[in-house]
Each structure stands twice: as structure tokens, then as C-alpha cells.
Design a protein around this motif. Structure first.
Motif, PDB file in Angstrom:
ATOM      1  N   GLY A 170      24.700 -18.080  20.498  1.00  0.00           N
ATOM      2  CA  GLY A 170      24.276 -17.732  18.976  1.00  0.00           C
ATOM      3  C   GLY A 170      23.979 -18.742  18.241  1.00  0.00           C
ATOM      4  N   VAL A 171      23.806 -20.112  18.737  1.00  0.00           N
ATOM      5  CA  VAL A 171      23.680 -21.371  17.886  1.00  0.00           C
ATOM      6  C   VAL A 171      22.553 -22.409  18.362  1.00  0.00           C
ATOM      7  N   GLY A 172      21.820 -21.553  19.263  1.00  0.00           N
ATOM      8  CA  GLY A 172      20.734 -22.530  19.946  1.00  0.00           C
ATOM      9  C   GLY A 172      20.992 -23.331  21.004  1.00  0.00           C
TER      10      GLY A 172
ATOM     11  N   ARG B  49      22.981 -20.869  31.160  1.00  0.00           N
ATOM     12  CA  ARG B  49      23.176 -19.351  30.781  1.00  0.00           C
ATOM     13  C   ARG B  49      24.484 -19.017  30.135  1.00  0.00           C
ATOM     14  N   ASN B  50      24.209 -18.236  29.065  1.00  0.00           N
ATOM     15  CA  ASN B  50      25.323 -17.295  28.326  1.00  0.00           C
ATOM     16  C   ASN B  50      26.558 -16.628  29.466  1.00  0.00           C
ATOM     17  N   GLU B  51      27.655 -16.615  29.279  1.00  0.00           N
ATOM     18  CA  GLU B  51      28.595 -15.878  29.769  1.00  0.00           C
ATOM     19  C   GLU B  51      29.157 -14.693  29.025  1.00  0.00           C
ATOM     20  N   SER B  52      29.923 -13.935  29.698  1.00  0.00           N
ATOM     21  CA  SER B  52      30.114 -12.592  29.042  1.00  0.00           C
ATOM     22  C   SER B  52      31.457 -12.944  28.089  1.00  0.00           C
TER      23      SER B  52
ATOM     24  N   MET C  96      23.000 -34.910  23.237  1.00  0.00           N
ATOM     25  CA  MET C  96      21.969 -34.363  22.525  1.00  0.00           C
ATOM     26  C   MET C  96      22.247 -32.925  21.932  1.00  0.00           C
ATOM     27  N   ILE C  97      22.992 -32.062  22.860  1.00  0.00           N
ATOM     28  CA  ILE C  97      23.280 -30.816  22.798  1.00  0.00           C
ATOM     29  C   ILE C  97      24.377 -30.856  21.495  1.00  0.00           C
TER      30      ILE C  97
ATOM     31  N   SER D  32      23.088 -28.585  14.861  1.00  0.00           N
ATOM     32  CA  SER D  32      23.743 -28.061  13.802  1.00  0.00           C
ATOM     33  C   SER D  32      24.428 -26.904  14.467  1.00  0.00           C
ATOM     34  N   TYR D  33      25.442 -26.554  13.913  1.00  0.00           N
ATOM     35  CA  TYR D  33      26.357 -25.346  14.171  1.00  0.00           C
ATOM     36  C   TYR D  33      26.900 -25.449  16.040  1.00  0.00           C
ATOM     37  N   VAL D  34      26.444 -25.993  16.776  1.00  0.00           N
ATOM     38  CA  VAL D  34      27.045 -26.189  18.143  1.00  0.00           C
ATOM     39  C   VAL D  34      28.529 -27.032  18.002  1.00  0.00           C
ATOM     40  N   ARG D  35      29.438 -26.480  18.395  1.00  0.00           N
ATOM     41  CA  ARG D  35      30.675 -27.346  18.392  1.00  0.00           C
ATOM     42  C   ARG D  35      31.413 -26.991  19.629  1.00  0.00           C
ATOM     43  N   ILE D  36      31.205 -27.818  20.673  1.00  0.00           N
ATOM     44  CA  ILE D  36      32.008 -27.903  22.170  1.00  0.00           C
ATOM     45  C   ILE D  36      33.294 -28.408  21.749  1.00  0.00           C
ATOM     46  N   GLU D  37      34.153 -27.333  22.302  1.00  0.00           N
ATOM     47  CA  GLU D  37      35.986 -27.605  22.104  1.00  0.00           C
ATOM     48  C   GLU D  37      36.302 -28.372  23.370  1.00  0.00           C
TER      49      GLU D  37
END
Length: 88
Positions: A14-16, A35-38, A59-60, A64-69
Motif C-alpha cells: 500500500g506504499v507503492g 507480488r504482494n503476499e497475504s 532505490m526501493i 517515501s513511506y516504504v520501510r523495510i524492516e
């Protein structure tokens, strides 16, 4: 040439994220899919050089808004006949 299957966790739906992944892969010349996962994570298979794959991930993350934990990464067999990068 290598191929990696990567599972991303964090604020990744949901953040592009998928759009950024496709755009970045196209810019560096990597191929594969995303792809998105459930469970709220995002899966990606990406093929290119180690440097190209690292550049796509950076680059990902810069968006903005993306935060890979966290990421689960494994090397998988290459697909020599694949062309382009797709959103699934």
C-alpha cells in the motif's frame, strides 16, 4: 548473472513498493517479478548482477513511506529466457 528470491517485511504494501521495484529494475536492467503476499509481506524474484540487485533494493528503500524492516534472501536458479520485470 544471479537470481534471488527476496521476501520483504515491514511497511511494504500500500506504499507503492511494487511500482518502485518495477521502475528500479527497468532502470538498471534487471528482470523478474514482484507480488504482494497475504501476510502483508512482498515477494520478489530478481535476476541481474549483484550490483544491479543491490541498486534496486536501495532505490526501493529511498522511496517515501516504504520501510523495510527485514528481508529473507535466497539464491535461486537463473531463468535465461526471462525478459522484463513484472508486477504480479
Amino acid at each position: 548473472m544471479i537470481r534471488k528470491h527476496i521476501r520483504f517485511y515491514g511497511w511494504v504494501q500500500g506504499v507503492g513498493f511494487r511500482w518502485r521495484a518495477r521502475h528500479a529494475a527497468d532502470l538498471v536492467g534487471a528482470v523478474g517479478w514482484v507480488r504482494n503476499e497475504s501476510d502483508g509481506s512482498v515477494s520478489m524474484e530478481i535476476q541481474g548482477t549483484e550490483e544491479e540487485i543491490d541498486r534496486v533494493i536501495l532505490m526501493i528503500e529511498q522511496g517515501s513511506y516504504v520501510r523495510i524492516e527485514s528481508m529473507d534472501v535466497r539464491t535461486v536458479p537463473t531463468e535465461p529466457d526471462e525478459h522484463g520485470f513484472r508486477i504480479r
